[in-house]
Motif scaffolding. Structure first.
Motif, PDB file in Angstrom:
ATOM      1  N   GLU A  23       0.840  -1.157   0.059  1.00 56.42           N
ATOM      2  CA  GLU A  23       0.008   0.019   0.121  1.00 56.42           C
ATOM      3  C   GLU A  23       0.939   1.267   0.047  1.00 56.42           C
ATOM      4  O   GLU A  23       1.588   1.541   0.683  1.00 56.42           O
ATOM      5  N   ARG A  24       0.658   1.939  -0.761  1.00 55.38           N
ATOM      6  CA  ARG A  24       1.373   3.262  -1.154  1.00 55.38           C
ATOM      7  C   ARG A  24       1.380   4.414   0.269  1.00 55.38           C
ATOM      8  O   ARG A  24       2.247   5.031   0.325  1.00 55.38           O
ATOM      9  N   ASN A  38       3.355   2.352   2.998  1.00 61.09           N
ATOM     10  CA  ASN A  38       4.401   3.450   2.629  1.00 61.09           C
ATOM     11  C   ASN A  38       5.371   2.621   1.549  1.00 61.09           C
ATOM     12  O   ASN A  38       6.589   2.964   1.571  1.00 61.09           O
ATOM     13  N   LYS A  39       4.658   1.615   0.668  1.00 63.09           N
ATOM     14  CA  LYS A  39       5.327   1.051  -0.513  1.00 63.09           C
ATOM     15  C   LYS A  39       4.805   1.651  -1.758  1.00 63.09           C
ATOM     16  O   LYS A  39       4.000   1.005  -2.212  1.00 63.09           O
ATOM     17  N   LYS A  40       4.993   2.682  -2.133  1.00 65.13           N
ATOM     18  CA  LYS A  40       4.691   3.267  -3.381  1.00 65.13           C
ATOM     19  C   LYS A  40       5.390   2.732  -4.467  1.00 65.13           C
ATOM     20  O   LYS A  40       6.510   2.592  -4.771  1.00 65.13           O
ATOM     21  N   ILE A  41       4.589   2.016  -5.429  1.00 61.19           N
ATOM     22  CA  ILE A  41       5.179   1.291  -6.434  1.00 61.19           C
ATOM     23  C   ILE A  41       5.606   2.155  -7.686  1.00 61.19           C
ATOM     24  O   ILE A  41       4.555   3.008  -8.188  1.00 61.19           O
ATOM     25  N   VAL A  42       6.844   2.243  -7.964  1.00 61.43           N
ATOM     26  CA  VAL A  42       7.163   3.160  -9.228  1.00 61.43           C
ATOM     27  C   VAL A  42       7.603   2.281 -10.549  1.00 61.43           C
ATOM     28  O   VAL A  42       7.870   3.090 -11.590  1.00 61.43           O
ATOM     29  N   GLY A  43       7.718   1.170 -10.505  1.00 64.18           N
ATOM     30  CA  GLY A  43       8.271   0.371 -11.634  1.00 64.18           C
ATOM     31  C   GLY A  43       7.804  -0.988 -11.581  1.00 64.18           C
ATOM     32  O   GLY A  43       7.825  -1.534 -10.259  1.00 64.18           O
ATOM     33  N   VAL A  44       7.578  -1.483 -12.747  1.00 61.72           N
ATOM     34  CA  VAL A  44       7.116  -3.075 -12.569  1.00 61.72           C
ATOM     35  C   VAL A  44       8.164  -3.790 -13.989  1.00 61.72           C
ATOM     36  O   VAL A  44       8.261  -3.105 -14.934  1.00 61.72           O
ATOM     37  N   GLU A  45       8.707  -4.648 -13.616  1.00 58.35           N
ATOM     38  CA  GLU A  45       9.305  -5.630 -14.567  1.00 58.35           C
ATOM     39  C   GLU A  45       8.720  -7.017 -14.511  1.00 58.35           C
ATOM     40  O   GLU A  45       8.448  -7.490 -13.335  1.00 58.35           O
ATOM     41  N   GLN A  46       8.640  -7.814 -15.703  1.00 55.79           N
ATOM     42  CA  GLN A  46       8.162  -8.937 -15.913  1.00 55.79           C
ATOM     43  C   GLN A  46       8.880  -9.894 -16.885  1.00 55.79           C
ATOM     44  O   GLN A  46       8.962  -9.345 -17.889  1.00 55.79           O
TER      45      GLN A  46
END
Length: 318
Positions: A36-37, A127-135
């Motif tokens: 959760e951001r 406090n975990k804001k996702i700023v990038g995704v790789e798959q």
């Protein structure tokens, strides 16, 4: 994920849909973690109603009794025009006889607190804001704003109408020229207002104002447009009906309890890409007046977990 091992599911967003998905995965013994951001969550929202199109899932999860405790049975809906002229009534008094379930109405934060209490605290990170995704074929990795990375087999974007996960995969698909044109088009916007009687003599209100593309940037000023709308409600069966204006409620409501947000109304064509899948408002933001947004998100979660469960069963058999 090996052929016979369960997948690890990364969930972006600890809203209603993310928590409901977590509870389903917990019951199915499928590994997961919620990111959760926000540093802390303050559940907001007005009233929410659920009925037979999702209550069987709540019953199977052992949540139906708790839901009933925070709810009032919804026996009718009164429909009025902008001058409080009565347009009709939807009679729901025989709903349980026909479907096996009452229709429930409750304060949205109350349901949020129930769902949050069912998810182990060590499986939610704030406090975990996702700023990038790789798959790739080996899994999916998310990058957070504080420099951390987390790896799993499947990523679920349950992070709302302005989904970061959707933006990430759509950007990748657009660069590869495989994103449908319809998913690049601007959304439409919705309008209506309502008041709802809730348990403990509380009143919830909501206002939806339709905006064209030009008005979106000026949306914060739209509250005054609806400030003097007429309203009608009854606190208890023994009290008299009250007819007044919406500003009566707004002026007597703690500002901290009022939220304002632009919500697009759009059904997107692309719900999944690679090891990433979207659920709820992230892919099918509905007109709030339909009252089906949360239900659709819960149904998405049920379908997704059923698919994962079937996949594990097939691997066990094989």
């Amino acid at each position: 994920m090996t052929q016979n091992s369960p997948p690890k599911v990364l969930i972006s967003g600890a809203g209603l849909s993310g928590l409901f998905l977590a509870i389903l995965l917990e019951k199915a013994s499928i590994s997961y973690h919620v990111y959760e951001r926000a540093p802390t969550l303050k559940p907001l929202g007005a009233s929410l109603g659920l009925n037979a199109n999702i209550l069987p899932a709540f019953e199977q999860l052992g949540l139906l009794e708790e839901l009933a405790q925070i709810s009032l049975p919804l026996t009718s809906l009164g429909l009025y025009n902008e001058n409080l002229g009565h347009m009709g009534t939807v009679d729901l008094s025989g709903f349980k006889t026909k479907t096996g379930y009452d229709s429930y109405i409750f304060h949205r934060p109350d349901l949020y607190n129930v769902l949050l209490s069912k998810v182990p605290t060590d499986k939610i990170s704030f406090n975990k804001k996702i700023v990038g995704v790789e798959q790739n074929e080996d899994g999916v990795t998310i990058h957070t704003s504080n420099g951390e990375t987390f790896h799993g087999d499947i990523l679920v974007g349950s992070d709302g109408a302005y989904s970061t996960i959707r933006q990430a995969i759509y950007k990748d698909m657009a660069e590869k020229e495989i994103l449908p044109v319809s998913d690049m088009e601007a959304p439409t916007w919705a309008t209506s207002w309502l008041t709802t009687t809730l348990p403990n003599n509380r009143i919830a209100f909501s206002v939806k104002v339709q905006l064209d593309e030009k008005a979106v940037n000026e949306a914060r000023g739209q509250r005054q447009v609806t400030y003097q709308l007429p309203i009608k409600y009854t606190l208890t069966r023994r009290s008299c009906d009250y007819s007044g204006r919406l500003d009566d409620l707004i002026e007597n409501t703690d500002p901290e309890m009022i939220s304002s947000i632009l919500l697009e109304e759009k059904l997107l064509e692309t719900w999944d890409y690679g090891r990433t899948v979207l659920i709820g408002d992230a892919c099918q933001k509905m007109n709030p007046s339909t009252g089906q947004g949360a239900v659709k998100a819960f149904q998405d979660a049920v379908v997704l977990v059923n698919c994962l469960y079937d996949l594990l069963s097939e691997n066990d058999d094989g």
